[in-house]
Write an enzyme that holds these catalytic residues in place. Structure first.
Site, PDB file in Angstrom:
ATOM      1  N   LYS A 159     -16.243 -17.114  33.124  1.00 65.11           N
ATOM      2  CA  LYS A 159     -16.825 -16.165  32.180  1.00 65.11           C
ATOM      3  C   LYS A 159     -17.517 -15.070  32.985  1.00 65.11           C
ATOM      4  O   LYS A 159     -17.980 -15.310  34.103  1.00 65.11           O
ATOM      5  CB  LYS A 159     -17.872 -16.881  31.314  1.00 65.11           C
ATOM      6  CG  LYS A 159     -18.194 -16.153  30.033  1.00 65.11           C
ATOM      7  CD  LYS A 159     -17.299 -16.607  28.911  1.00 65.11           C
ATOM      8  CE  LYS A 159     -17.591 -15.889  27.627  1.00 65.11           C
ATOM      9  NZ  LYS A 159     -16.768 -16.369  26.518  1.00 65.11           N
ATOM     10  N   GLY A 209     -18.277 -11.712  10.551  1.00 66.93           N
ATOM     11  CA  GLY A 209     -17.864 -10.691  11.515  1.00 66.93           C
ATOM     12  C   GLY A 209     -16.360 -10.787  11.737  1.00 66.93           C
ATOM     13  O   GLY A 209     -15.600 -11.096  10.811  1.00 66.93           O
ATOM     14  N   ASN A 210     -15.925 -10.572  12.960  1.00 74.83           N
ATOM     15  CA  ASN A 210     -14.480 -10.564  13.250  1.00 74.83           C
ATOM     16  C   ASN A 210     -13.803 -11.862  12.830  1.00 74.83           C
ATOM     17  O   ASN A 210     -12.792 -11.854  12.143  1.00 74.83           O
ATOM     18  CB  ASN A 210     -14.247 -10.345  14.753  1.00 74.83           C
ATOM     19  CG  ASN A 210     -14.629  -8.938  15.156  1.00 74.83           C
ATOM     20  OD1 ASN A 210     -14.429  -7.995  14.402  1.00 74.83           O
ATOM     21  ND2 ASN A 210     -15.209  -8.797  16.336  1.00 74.83           N
ATOM     22  N   VAL A 211     -14.354 -12.988  13.232  1.00 74.52           N
ATOM     23  CA  VAL A 211     -13.724 -14.270  12.904  1.00 74.52           C
ATOM     24  C   VAL A 211     -14.010 -14.651  11.453  1.00 74.52           C
ATOM     25  O   VAL A 211     -13.099 -15.018  10.706  1.00 74.52           O
ATOM     26  CB  VAL A 211     -14.221 -15.398  13.848  1.00 74.52           C
ATOM     27  CG1 VAL A 211     -13.580 -16.723  13.465  1.00 74.52           C
ATOM     28  CG2 VAL A 211     -13.906 -15.067  15.300  1.00 74.52           C
TER      29      VAL A 211
HETATM   30  P1  NAD Z   1     -18.949 -10.942  15.511  1.00 73.67           P
HETATM   31  O1  NAD Z   1     -20.093 -10.381  16.290  1.00 73.67           O
HETATM   32  O2  NAD Z   1     -17.829 -10.076  15.095  1.00 73.67           O
HETATM   33  O3  NAD Z   1     -19.482 -11.674  14.167  1.00 73.67           O
HETATM   34  C1  NAD Z   1     -20.649 -12.423  14.107  1.00 73.67           C
HETATM   35  C2  NAD Z   1     -21.282 -12.138  12.746  1.00 73.67           C
HETATM   36  O4  NAD Z   1     -22.410 -12.983  12.584  1.00 73.67           O
HETATM   37  C3  NAD Z   1     -21.763 -10.698  12.592  1.00 73.67           C
HETATM   38  O5  NAD Z   1     -21.308 -10.153  11.369  1.00 73.67           O
HETATM   39  C4  NAD Z   1     -23.278 -10.843  12.620  1.00 73.67           C
HETATM   40  O6  NAD Z   1     -23.941  -9.845  11.854  1.00 73.67           O
HETATM   41  C5  NAD Z   1     -23.450 -12.213  12.010  1.00 73.67           C
HETATM   42  N1  NAD Z   1     -24.722 -12.856  12.274  1.00 73.67           N
HETATM   43  C6  NAD Z   1     -25.493 -12.810  13.393  1.00 73.67           C
HETATM   44  N2  NAD Z   1     -26.602 -13.550  13.212  1.00 73.67           N
HETATM   45  C7  NAD Z   1     -26.516 -14.093  11.981  1.00 73.67           C
HETATM   46  C8  NAD Z   1     -27.332 -14.963  11.231  1.00 73.67           C
HETATM   47  N3  NAD Z   1     -28.494 -15.431  11.709  1.00 73.67           N
HETATM   48  N4  NAD Z   1     -26.942 -15.326   9.996  1.00 73.67           N
HETATM   49  C9  NAD Z   1     -25.780 -14.856   9.474  1.00 73.67           C
HETATM   50  N5  NAD Z   1     -24.963 -14.027  10.147  1.00 73.67           N
HETATM   51  C10 NAD Z   1     -25.328 -13.647  11.373  1.00 73.67           C
HETATM   52  O7  NAD Z   1     -18.410 -12.180  16.394  1.00 73.67           O
HETATM   53  P2  NAD Z   1     -17.052 -12.968  16.203  1.00 73.67           P
HETATM   54  O8  NAD Z   1     -16.070 -12.474  17.198  1.00 73.67           O
HETATM   55  O9  NAD Z   1     -16.690 -13.039  14.766  1.00 73.67           O
HETATM   56  O10 NAD Z   1     -17.510 -14.411  16.696  1.00 73.67           O
HETATM   57  C11 NAD Z   1     -18.255 -15.283  15.850  1.00 73.67           C
HETATM   58  C12 NAD Z   1     -18.586 -16.545  16.622  1.00 73.67           C
HETATM   59  O11 NAD Z   1     -17.374 -17.194  17.023  1.00 73.67           O
HETATM   60  C13 NAD Z   1     -19.374 -16.320  17.910  1.00 73.67           C
HETATM   61  O12 NAD Z   1     -20.236 -17.419  18.116  1.00 73.67           O
HETATM   62  C14 NAD Z   1     -18.302 -16.308  18.992  1.00 73.67           C
HETATM   63  O13 NAD Z   1     -18.823 -16.670  20.253  1.00 73.67           O
HETATM   64  C15 NAD Z   1     -17.358 -17.358  18.437  1.00 73.67           C
HETATM   65  N6  NAD Z   1     -15.981 -17.215  18.918  1.00 73.67           N
HETATM   66  C16 NAD Z   1     -15.299 -16.065  18.699  1.00 73.67           C
HETATM   67  C17 NAD Z   1     -13.970 -15.958  19.145  1.00 73.67           C
HETATM   68  C18 NAD Z   1     -13.163 -14.717  18.878  1.00 73.67           C
HETATM   69  O14 NAD Z   1     -11.926 -14.772  19.040  1.00 73.67           O
HETATM   70  N7  NAD Z   1     -13.771 -13.618  18.455  1.00 73.67           N
HETATM   71  C19 NAD Z   1     -13.372 -17.015  19.837  1.00 73.67           C
HETATM   72  C20 NAD Z   1     -14.099 -18.202  20.031  1.00 73.67           C
HETATM   73  C21 NAD Z   1     -15.417 -18.283  19.562  1.00 73.67           C
END
Ligand code: NAD
Length: 342
Positions: free
Chosen positions: A80, A176-178
């Protein structure tokens, strides 16, 4: 700052501080384990309180990638990068970071993580080929990994609910994205959704799926068939676990358990916990196929295989009297030991 003195060092193979004033950025690249292949894991851009905090995060995340990649049967080790300061034009900074990745000679492969974009990966690609997360031509794996992370989470949820989400209530923390892509899949198959997010724009976007909105500090306590953490880590802790109302937890967020003891707390409450890194491997499966130049249609089958793998981990936990997270870790340690011997 000697990485070996850091409590999260855990036998890392290589830890390099990269950048400096002249390069316009400062960061750390951590290579935890390459027993199964080059160390792959995204690059996180975050405003840490100190370089020491950045190092600790890089070490923890990098170790986590070793476990995630091994569990997903990918030919990759774990690594990482974190960037904790950018003091020049962003494209320039990422190109310099790419040069640092190139210097490692393929030992570390980077991609997007929190705070990084496809544009950043394109800048990195100006200096190294050891980067993924860039959209490719039709038929080739590549691009934003989040839809595949969402798919892996979706098939896991479906398997845990006996094969169908129709009419079931799922509480999603973070859209968010996921989380957004997950809501799309769940609502497409008739699930009822309750969601929460601190970001109003993301919340509004999810309204397209007819969601009910819960307060951010209450989403874990919503009465639902399943709670899906898709925001930040450490959401399952001594405060929230006693308040959980759903009998199953399965989401995409990394590092959901605040401490090891929280895995046991969930078991004591009779709550089934789907270990995060088993569930959320869809993105790295996509990244791996992109890096290896594979076709996009191999990715979906591999991501769908997450569901039966998860059920096997839960079976192992039951038969060996371990928490699900301990069972997953044990399975990975065996795979790494076998790779070292082979
Ligand atoms: P992102 O930043 O697009 O989405 C995260 C969302 O969570 C945002 O909309 C944010 O406003 C919201 N958020 C933050 N704090 C919050 C809270 N206290 N209560 C409610 N909502 C809150 O990130 P992402 O890419 O969607 O990833 C989400 C999670 O999945 C992360 O933990 C990331 O590490 C994990 N993850 C993502 C991927 C990927 O492919 N993007 C892969 C593996 C793991």
């Amino acid at each position: 700052m000697d990485p070996k003195q850091n409590a999260s060092f855990d036998g890392h193979e290589d830890v390099v501080f990269v950048g400096g004033e002249a390069q316009g950025f400062a960061g750390v690249i951590a290579v935890h384990n390459t027993a199964l292949g080059p160390a792959a894991g995204g690059c996180r851009i975050w405003d840490y309180d100190s370089a020491d905090d950045a190092l600790t995060d890089a070490l923890r995340l990098s170790r986590g990638m070793t476990y995630k990649n091994a569990m997903a049967d990918l030919p990759l080790g774990g690594g990482k990068a974190v960037i904790y300061r950018i003091n020049t034009d962003r494209v320039e900074a990422f190109r310099s970071f790419g040069a640092a990745v190139e210097k490692l000679g393929g030992k570390y492969i980077t991609a997007e993580d929190v705070g990084a974009s496809v544009a950043d990966m394109r800048a990195i690609a100006g200096a190294t080929s050891h980067v993924a997360g860039i959209p490719k031509e039709h038929g080739q794996a590549g691009g934003d990994p989040s839809p595949m992370t969402a798919l892996g989470t979706f098939v896991s949820i479906k398997a845990l609910l006996g094969g169908s989400v129709q009419g079931r209530t799922i509480a999603v923390q973070g859209v968010g994205n996921v989380g957004f892509n997950l809501c799309k899949l769940l609502s497409g198959e008739g699930a009822k959704l309750v969601v929460a997010d601190v970001n109003k724009v993301n919340l509004q976007r999810a309204e397209a799926f007819g969601v009910e909105i819960a307060p951010v500090d209450q989403i874990h306590a919503v009465s639902a068939d399943l709670f899906s953490p898709c925001a930040l880590g450490a959401g399952l802790n001594a405060k929230t676990i006693p308040e959980l109302a759903a009998p199953i937890v399965c989401g995409a967020a990394n590092n959901q358990l605040a401490t090891e003891a929280d895995g046991a707390r969930l078991v004591e409450r009779g709550i089934t916990y789907a270990p995060d890194y088993v569930v959320n491997a869809g993105g790295i499966i996509n990244v791996s196929a992109e890096y290896l130049g594979e076709a996009s249609d191999v990715v979906e089958a591999r991501v769908r295989a997450i569901a039966p793998r998860l059920l096997r981990v839960l079976e192992t936990a039951k038969s060996e009297n371990l928490t699900p997270h301990q069972a997953a870790d044990r399975i990975v340690r065996d795979k790494l030991a076998a790779a070292r011997k082979g």
